[in-house]
Motif scaffolding. Structure first.
Motif, PDB file in Angstrom:
ATOM      1  N   ARG A 142      11.811   1.562   2.507  1.00  0.00           N
ATOM      2  CA  ARG A 142      10.561   1.266   3.210  1.00  0.00           C
ATOM      3  C   ARG A 142       9.572   2.420   3.073  1.00  0.00           C
ATOM      4  NH1 ARG A 142       9.376  -2.557   6.683  1.00  0.00           N
ATOM      5  NH2 ARG A 142       8.248  -1.221   8.131  1.00  0.00           N
TER       6      ARG A 142
ATOM      7  N   MET B 166       8.077   2.040  -0.337  1.00  0.00           N
ATOM      8  CA  MET B 166       7.281   0.821  -0.482  1.00  0.00           C
ATOM      9  C   MET B 166       5.952   0.921   0.266  1.00  0.00           C
ATOM     10  SD  MET B 166       9.268  -2.778  -0.126  1.00  0.00           S
ATOM     11  CE  MET B 166      10.247  -3.194  -1.552  1.00  0.00           C
TER      12      MET B 166
ATOM     13  N   ASP C  40      -3.818   0.634  -1.807  1.00  0.00           N
ATOM     14  CA  ASP C  40      -4.949  -0.254  -1.534  1.00  0.00           C
ATOM     15  C   ASP C  40      -5.772   0.206  -0.334  1.00  0.00           C
ATOM     16  OD1 ASP C  40      -3.988  -1.763  -3.607  1.00  0.00           O
ATOM     17  OD2 ASP C  40      -3.128  -3.343  -2.354  1.00  0.00           O
TER      18      ASP C  40
ATOM     19  N   HIS D  63      -5.812  -7.931  -7.882  1.00  0.00           N
ATOM     20  CA  HIS D  63      -6.089  -6.489  -7.977  1.00  0.00           C
ATOM     21  C   HIS D  63      -5.334  -5.670  -6.933  1.00  0.00           C
ATOM     22  CE1 HIS D  63      -8.881  -7.892  -4.884  1.00  0.00           C
ATOM     23  NE2 HIS D  63      -9.152  -6.652  -4.543  1.00  0.00           N
ATOM     24  N   LEU D  64      -4.780  -6.321  -5.911  1.00  0.00           N
ATOM     25  CA  LEU D  64      -4.108  -5.564  -4.845  1.00  0.00           C
ATOM     26  C   LEU D  64      -2.606  -5.417  -5.094  1.00  0.00           C
ATOM     27  CD1 LEU D  64      -5.946  -7.043  -1.716  1.00  0.00           C
ATOM     28  CD2 LEU D  64      -6.452  -4.946  -2.986  1.00  0.00           C
ATOM     29  N   HIS D  65      -1.969  -4.527  -4.324  1.00  0.00           N
ATOM     30  CA  HIS D  65      -0.542  -4.242  -4.503  1.00  0.00           C
ATOM     31  C   HIS D  65       0.313  -4.774  -3.370  1.00  0.00           C
ATOM     32  CE1 HIS D  65      -2.790  -1.373  -6.901  1.00  0.00           C
ATOM     33  NE2 HIS D  65      -1.757  -1.372  -7.718  1.00  0.00           N
ATOM     34  N   THR D  66      -0.315  -5.473  -2.444  1.00  0.00           N
ATOM     35  CA  THR D  66       0.392  -5.957  -1.270  1.00  0.00           C
ATOM     36  C   THR D  66       0.216  -7.466  -1.144  1.00  0.00           C
ATOM     37  OG1 THR D  66      -1.598  -5.605   0.013  1.00  0.00           O
ATOM     38  CG2 THR D  66       0.025  -3.847   0.025  1.00  0.00           C
TER      39      THR D  66
ATOM     40  N   GLU E 214      12.161  -6.344   6.609  1.00  0.00           N
ATOM     41  CA  GLU E 214      11.740  -4.941   6.576  1.00  0.00           C
ATOM     42  C   GLU E 214      12.151  -4.273   5.261  1.00  0.00           C
ATOM     43  OE1 GLU E 214      13.270  -3.662  10.393  1.00  0.00           O
ATOM     44  OE2 GLU E 214      11.875  -5.014  11.402  1.00  0.00           O
TER      45      GLU E 214
ATOM     46  N   VAL F 152      11.909  -5.441   2.446  1.00  0.00           N
ATOM     47  CA  VAL F 152      10.919  -5.707   1.397  1.00  0.00           C
ATOM     48  C   VAL F 152       9.505  -5.367   1.882  1.00  0.00           C
ATOM     49  CG1 VAL F 152      12.305  -7.386   0.144  1.00  0.00           C
ATOM     50  CG2 VAL F 152      10.889  -8.172   2.053  1.00  0.00           C
ATOM     51  N   GLY F 153       9.441  -4.340   2.728  1.00  0.00           N
ATOM     52  CA  GLY F 153       8.136  -3.811   3.132  1.00  0.00           C
ATOM     53  C   GLY F 153       7.469  -4.567   4.260  1.00  0.00           C
ATOM     54  N   GLY F 154       8.212  -5.453   4.918  1.00  0.00           N
ATOM     55  CA  GLY F 154       7.589  -6.289   5.939  1.00  0.00           C
ATOM     56  C   GLY F 154       7.828  -5.826   7.355  1.00  0.00           C
ATOM     57  N   ASN F 155       7.288  -6.585   8.279  1.00  0.00           N
ATOM     58  CA  ASN F 155       7.424  -6.391   9.715  1.00  0.00           C
ATOM     59  C   ASN F 155       7.105  -7.720  10.360  1.00  0.00           C
ATOM     60  OD1 ASN F 155       8.048  -3.967  11.133  1.00  0.00           O
ATOM     61  ND2 ASN F 155       6.331  -2.995  10.078  1.00  0.00           N
TER      62      ASN F 155
ATOM     63  N   ILE G 283       4.113  -7.910   3.101  1.00  0.00           N
ATOM     64  CA  ILE G 283       5.338  -8.037   2.313  1.00  0.00           C
ATOM     65  C   ILE G 283       5.070  -7.593   0.885  1.00  0.00           C
ATOM     66  CG2 ILE G 283       4.969 -10.439   1.567  1.00  0.00           C
ATOM     67  CD1 ILE G 283       8.038 -10.802   2.408  1.00  0.00           C
ATOM     68  N   HIS G 284       6.110  -7.050   0.263  1.00  0.00           N
ATOM     69  CA  HIS G 284       5.951  -6.682  -1.141  1.00  0.00           C
ATOM     70  C   HIS G 284       5.788  -7.972  -1.946  1.00  0.00           C
ATOM     71  CE1 HIS G 284       6.567  -4.999  -5.089  1.00  0.00           C
ATOM     72  NE2 HIS G 284       6.475  -3.795  -4.561  1.00  0.00           N
TER      73      HIS G 284
ATOM     74  N   HIS H  30       8.558  -9.995  -3.415  1.00  0.00           N
ATOM     75  CA  HIS H  30       9.624 -10.512  -2.549  1.00  0.00           C
ATOM     76  C   HIS H  30       9.107 -11.515  -1.519  1.00  0.00           C
ATOM     77  CE1 HIS H  30      12.354  -7.469  -4.176  1.00  0.00           C
ATOM     78  NE2 HIS H  30      11.337  -6.638  -4.104  1.00  0.00           N
TER      79      HIS H  30
ATOM     80  N   GLN I  78     -12.602  -8.459   0.459  1.00  0.00           N
ATOM     81  CA  GLN I  78     -11.842  -8.790  -0.748  1.00  0.00           C
ATOM     82  C   GLN I  78     -10.593  -7.936  -0.899  1.00  0.00           C
ATOM     83  OE1 GLN I  78     -14.316  -9.426  -4.509  1.00  0.00           O
ATOM     84  NE2 GLN I  78     -15.635  -8.167  -3.229  1.00  0.00           N
ATOM     85  N   ASP I  79     -10.611  -6.745  -0.297  1.00  0.00           N
ATOM     86  CA  ASP I  79      -9.472  -5.831  -0.434  1.00  0.00           C
ATOM     87  C   ASP I  79      -8.495  -5.955   0.733  1.00  0.00           C
ATOM     88  OD1 ASP I  79     -10.710  -4.952  -2.711  1.00  0.00           O
ATOM     89  OD2 ASP I  79     -11.429  -3.064  -1.857  1.00  0.00           O
TER      90      ASP I  79
END
Lengths: 443, 443
Positions: free
Chosen positions: A344, A347, A354, B23-26, B73, B75-78, B94-95, B98, B353-354
């Motif tokens: 985490r 990640m 961003d 364009h984003l990573h999330t 969590e 995979v970067g979540g909550n 979330i990633h 995933h 947009q971001d």
């Protein structure tokens, strides 16, 4: 990573940091200054914050503040100022095509402030300070109360906004003197993050801050030892909930024990599967929320655990928090849990690509005190911590003697709370010979 | 714009909305449900919120909630849940690689909840509710108090979390019945925004929500008229600051007058150059902060102005707020000010947009009630408002009869406050024949 960082030092000594993220549509402009309440005395307490407010009263180039703010707002911005204990910053989101507008205005604000309207601003600040006190003017803010007893007799114990008395008595001369001393090139970092180009940021910064005098970075008195615990500081305040914070003195970010403390923080509180929310909230329903965080200065650090509960449950919540903390000192963190904390951590850094705000803070804000490491280097440091190492660090800092509890609430349940803190059940004794936990800034 | 939106309806009636931002990573995953406290009665009040809490107690596929949360969590979540007056939502960052993990888990939570641990959860909710009351259990939350008197006898007057009494008495049967009625395909919108592909989101949603029964969207009783003002509702609470809110009944987002209200809101409060912060905070130092916002349901709307000040200044702050509002009814907004409001509105949409969160809310959340318009269409609507039109709309809604003030604080200064609200100095009389302001949902 999809961003590139640049750092340059202008002939004046002003540092300029750019984080280019060509994939985003926004930009964030932030100017960091190494001045806050820890650069003050009892008499001058609140002067950094007061000065921050006065910058927004206009500059020689922008005497009309409606026009000044409107010019920034016109290009998607919002001028903001923040004062903390060890630094301050001035920032605005801004349309990337209009970066110059923001830099020119912040540059003028910070180099040619008019410092007018002191009396109106004094009223605003006194109003703002009401948030931190009860109706009789007594401190009820957990952070202020904690710092006051963690750093006795040291400027880190001062409140950021000052006291009613100090703010009432601050003079124009004191503010001007503070400005002249701290707003100098060697004490400031200009940062732009987002769809920006470093060459342009550099050229614009040079122009916008041309009037900034040369001068050195602020220096700070090293923080004192925290008196040995376990200690409880209680303030009576008749609200429906009792709030409390468990403070453990830790270390600054660059210390070799910090990556393990980052893991400890995540194991304690990093989503609903982490230990404190699960044990305190979900399993036992003792409190609506509980959180753990790391607070760090360049020469000191803290692990803080905070919760609020019905007054009669406060002692039980503290007992459970201590029990959860004790497991970190007694047992090895499981493989899955350890791997999840590391994963985490990495990640969420990836997600920060961003966020111009997070990028500016990491690469610009840190630069005030030290050279920021890359995301990958920090993630590697955290990844390299073993379960045994995490337990070793937990034992070093999460011990009885290093515990300072602050609580604000009704008297109901106070006796039980006093007993629990005095016993600090489950926590290990400090390491011999001296508690390592209170020696900050070794890294 | 650098994003593309997609909307599909599965055979079950479930709507799936995707906002692709390559364009984003999330990514942000959000599932919106049209159920909240306005779908409740005095007896069942709090059931939507209680049910939201119980979803986090595990599902048939994920009976172990630590594992359930840990999987997200990891995979970067909550996992998060929110209940409002007219809808609820479940979401997690979330990633993007995933997404399936998050969709599968939220899908299982919302279609096969175990609805266990009711008693522990009841304690947590009762604890959470303490935030909205004083130490004697009386309501002190400005929003709850406002809605209570703005929508008399209507479910919009109910508190989101319910009352101590209703929550104490809610049964498993009531919760199950609420679940069966509202968690049906026609009442839910699944949304993914970020570095995602609609074809994948569609396929994953179909699988994750395969168990969701068919069923219609919730229906709501139309909101009642607000009793004519000017009115003041005061609650005694001995805090250092008196808080208050000026409510004007307005219109929903799709109403033809809404774009002018958006401009009015920005002229009042949209940065330090806007009128309320300038007049109340900067020029007169009467309060530390003041804000204006629009609150909208699909069939009702409100313009809300909120501030907090020292008790003895409360009447003066309200007087000044009313004076600032009155200028909008009397005079045309200047060209520059009008242009700035429009320009900022468009620019901040560009910034969105971001932000996967803002994109999900705009295109997914809105979809619960109506077809969301494009950013450009909304910006064009706002751009088309003339100064004369803005004044016309100000006169229609910001009149004496449409004013409802709620204040919470010390008795000090109450008499003066009562006088000011009764006089509502400067505000126009309502338009003949009937106050248009209280007829919601005409668009």
């Amino acid at each position: 990573m999809s961003f590139t960082t640049y750092r340059d030092v202008l002939p004046s000594g002003l540092r300029v940091v750019t984080v280019e993220t060509p994939h985003l549509h926004t930009a964030l402009l932030a100017v960091y200054v190494r001045t806050g309440s820890r650069h003050e005395t009892l008499v001058s307490n609140g002067v950094s914050h007061y000065l921050e407010h006065l910058f927004f009263r206009g500059s020689e180039g922008w005497p009309d503040t409606v026009k000044m703010n409107a010019a920034v707002e016109e290009v998607g911005g919002n001028l903001n100022g923040v004062t903390t204990r060890d630094h301050g910053y001035y920032y605005t989101p801004i349309h990337p095509a209009h970066l110059r507008v923001g830099l020119d205005i912040i540059g003028d604000m910070l180099t040619r402030p008019r410092l007018t309207d002191m009396e109106v601003e004094r009223q605003i600040i006194l109003e703002e300070m009401l948030d931190e006190v009860d109706e009789k003017g007594r401190d009820i803010d957990l952070d202020n109360l904690s710092k006051h007893i963690l750093f006795p007799g040291h400027p880190l114990a001062l409140k950021i906004a000052g006291t009613r008395e100090s703010v009432t008595n601050l003079t124009h001369d004191q503010i001007l003197k503070h400005f002249v001393q701290h707003y100098v090139a060697g004490n400031i970092v200009v940062t732009a993050a987002g769809r920006v180009k470093h060459s342009e940021v550099l050229e614009m910064s040079e122009r916008a801050f041309a009037r900034l005098p040369k001068g050195p970075a602020s220096i700070e008195a090293p923080p004192p030892l925290t008196p040995p615990g376990p200690r409880l500081h209680f303030v009576n305040h008749d609200e429906s909930q009792t709030e409390f914070r468990l403070n453990f003195r830790g270390v600054p970010e660059q210390h070799e024990d910090y990556p393990a403390l980052q893991i400890i923080r995540r194991v304690l509180d990093d989503g609903l599967s982490s230990r404190l929310p699960f044990e305190i909230v979900e399993k036992r329903g003792l409190a609506y929320s509980v959180s753990a965080s790391l607070d760090a200065y360049h020469d000191a650090g803290l692990l803080e655990i905070e919760a609020a509960s019905a007054p009669e449950k406060a002692a039980t919540v503290v007992t459970e928090c201590l029990r959860v903390i004790a497991t970190l000192c007694d047992d090895l963190v499981g493989d899955e849990e350890l791997a999840r904390a590391k994963r985490r951590h990495r990640m969420l850094l990836e997600f920060s690509q961003d966020s111009p705000g997070e990028l500016a803070g990491w690469f610009g804000g840190t630069e005030l005190f030290r050279t920021p490491e890359s995301f990958n280097h920090r993630a590697d440091l955290v990844d390299s911590q073993s379960a045994a190492r995490v337990r070793e660090v937990a034992r070093r800092y999460l011990n009885r003697e290093n515990l300072t509890v602050v609580a604000v609430g009704q008297r109901k349940g106070l006796k039980a709370l006093e007993r629990v803190v005095a016993e600090a059940p489950g926590l290990p004794a400090p390491e011999a010979p001296a508690p390592a936990a209170v020696n900050g800034g070794r890294g």
